[in-house]
Design an enzyme around this catalytic site. Sequence first.
Site, PDB file in Angstrom:
ATOM      1  N   GLU A 250       9.759  -4.234  10.488  1.00  0.00           N
ATOM      2  CA  GLU A 250      10.106  -2.921   9.921  1.00  0.00           C
ATOM      3  C   GLU A 250      10.637  -1.981  10.998  1.00  0.00           C
ATOM      4  O   GLU A 250      10.014  -1.792  12.052  1.00  0.00           O
ATOM      5  CB  GLU A 250       8.868  -2.299   9.242  1.00  0.00           C
ATOM      6  CG  GLU A 250       9.185  -0.921   8.648  1.00  0.00           C
ATOM      7  CD  GLU A 250       8.167  -0.427   7.628  1.00  0.00           C
ATOM      8  OE1 GLU A 250       7.243  -1.174   7.269  1.00  0.00           O
ATOM      9  OE2 GLU A 250       8.324   0.734   7.185  1.00  0.00           O
TER      10      GLU A 250
ATOM     11  N   ASP B 233      -1.136  -6.459  -0.386  1.00  0.00           N
ATOM     12  CA  ASP B 233      -1.086  -5.801   0.923  1.00  0.00           C
ATOM     13  C   ASP B 233      -2.479  -5.311   1.313  1.00  0.00           C
ATOM     14  O   ASP B 233      -3.120  -4.570   0.567  1.00  0.00           O
ATOM     15  CB  ASP B 233      -0.127  -4.597   0.809  1.00  0.00           C
ATOM     16  CG  ASP B 233       0.364  -4.100   2.149  1.00  0.00           C
ATOM     17  OD1 ASP B 233       0.072  -4.731   3.174  1.00  0.00           O
ATOM     18  OD2 ASP B 233       1.071  -3.069   2.158  1.00  0.00           O
TER      19      ASP B 233
ATOM     20  N   ASP C 114       0.838  -1.205   0.000  1.00  0.00           N
ATOM     21  CA  ASP C 114       0.000   0.000   0.000  1.00  0.00           C
ATOM     22  C   ASP C 114       0.870   1.250   0.000  1.00  0.00           C
ATOM     23  O   ASP C 114       0.362   2.375  -0.082  1.00  0.00           O
ATOM     24  CB  ASP C 114      -1.007  -0.008   1.166  1.00  0.00           C
ATOM     25  CG  ASP C 114      -0.349   0.046   2.535  1.00  0.00           C
ATOM     26  OD1 ASP C 114       0.896  -0.026   2.617  1.00  0.00           O
ATOM     27  OD2 ASP C 114      -1.082   0.169   3.540  1.00  0.00           O
ATOM     28  N   SER C 115       2.211   1.064   0.041  1.00  0.00           N
ATOM     29  CA  SER C 115       3.147   2.177  -0.190  1.00  0.00           C
ATOM     30  C   SER C 115       2.888   2.815  -1.546  1.00  0.00           C
ATOM     31  O   SER C 115       3.350   3.920  -1.809  1.00  0.00           O
ATOM     32  CB  SER C 115       4.592   1.688  -0.099  1.00  0.00           C
ATOM     33  OG  SER C 115       4.789   0.550  -0.917  1.00  0.00           O
TER      34      SER C 115
ATOM     35  N   LYS D 299      -0.497  -9.693   2.820  1.00  0.00           N
ATOM     36  CA  LYS D 299       0.244  -9.183   3.978  1.00  0.00           C
ATOM     37  C   LYS D 299      -0.677  -8.268   4.782  1.00  0.00           C
ATOM     38  O   LYS D 299      -1.497  -7.553   4.198  1.00  0.00           O
ATOM     39  CB  LYS D 299       1.481  -8.395   3.557  1.00  0.00           C
ATOM     40  CG  LYS D 299       2.174  -7.748   4.764  1.00  0.00           C
ATOM     41  CD  LYS D 299       3.353  -6.914   4.399  1.00  0.00           C
ATOM     42  CE  LYS D 299       3.016  -5.509   3.967  1.00  0.00           C
ATOM     43  NZ  LYS D 299       2.475  -4.620   5.040  1.00  0.00           N
TER      44      LYS D 299
ATOM     45  N   GLU E  94      -0.710  -5.659   8.404  1.00  0.00           N
ATOM     46  CA  GLU E  94      -0.004  -5.030   9.517  1.00  0.00           C
ATOM     47  C   GLU E  94      -0.678  -5.395  10.848  1.00  0.00           C
ATOM     48  O   GLU E  94      -1.901  -5.518  10.906  1.00  0.00           O
ATOM     49  CB  GLU E  94      -0.016  -3.499   9.357  1.00  0.00           C
ATOM     50  CG  GLU E  94       0.781  -3.014   8.160  1.00  0.00           C
ATOM     51  CD  GLU E  94       0.800  -1.495   8.022  1.00  0.00           C
ATOM     52  OE1 GLU E  94       0.386  -0.779   8.952  1.00  0.00           O
ATOM     53  OE2 GLU E  94       1.242  -1.031   6.957  1.00  0.00           O
TER      54      GLU E  94
HETATM   55  O1  KIV Z   1       3.488  -1.068   1.735  1.00  0.00           O
HETATM   56  C1  KIV Z   1       4.650  -1.517   1.660  1.00  0.00           C
HETATM   57  O2  KIV Z   1       5.342  -1.347   0.655  1.00  0.00           O
HETATM   58  C2  KIV Z   1       5.168  -2.244   2.808  1.00  0.00           C
HETATM   59  C3  KIV Z   1       6.617  -2.628   2.790  1.00  0.00           C
HETATM   60  C4  KIV Z   1       7.463  -1.433   2.926  1.00  0.00           C
HETATM   61  C5  KIV Z   1       6.944  -3.651   3.793  1.00  0.00           C
HETATM   62  O3  KIV Z   1       4.464  -2.497   3.732  1.00  0.00           O
END
Ligand code: KIV
Length: 266
Positions: free
Chosen positions: A183, A84, A45-46, A114, A116
Amino acid sequence: MAHFTIQDFLSKKKDKVKITMLTAYDYPFARILDEAGIDAILVGDSLGMVVQGLENTLPVTMDEMVYHTKMVSRGAGDCMVIGDMPFMSYQAGIADAVKNAGRFLKEAGAAAVKMEGGAEVCDHIRAMTKSDIPVMAHIGLTPQSIHRMGGYKVQGKSDEAAKRLIEEAHAVEDAGAFSLILEAIPLKLAKKITKELSIPTIGIGAGPHCDGQILVLHDVIGLFERFVPKFTKQYANVKVDAVKALRKYKAEVEKGIFPSEKQSFK
Ligand code: KIV
């Protein structure tokens, strides 16, 4: 190279071979990561910050994540694709979490998701893995908690905070996560967690002792310049090369050099 799977994550840890991961958000870069032999792609989600130009990751939606993951899956080749879970796709309840995670596998071609969080998402992890949705957990600096954390700060520095992170790492492993992102935590703490867990740890700003590493692609190739985290390393400057090439194109158009006969039809 054969298609990378969850079993490969586990066997690389067992064989002490480092796991390589990067983020990607579209088809051309997924192809590049595959050609480079990267093991797994996180559609992070970056993308809110490095692709959409947002201040943080919070506004990114589930539909946007599915859209980007579909593009990545088409170009990923042998790389394993992990989607994510964006902010508020799982926080409001377990049924939401399973449904949204399922979209990554059903609609977008991902092999895993993934998410969090530590103890507070263990029931979510259990429900997702029970539904055959493999989960990569993510603790330490969790960017969706930016307002609670008061900024992008290193986590686990005090003895008490370190102890809590160790407990959370064990909790997500026990809940069924197949790997864990660490992280922005001190390297000694990451080493201890990596040693204690049987699932692989993937570090970002967590030092060299993790079982694998991940970075944000746009940081690595010089496509994001708003800020550069201490833990990243720039291996290329694609923006500088692109600006140079496009200035040349502009000059050639203005001078009548491009297009020449070679690029024209007779
Ligand atoms: O959103 C993302 O790119 C991430 C990574 C930096 C681990 O969570």
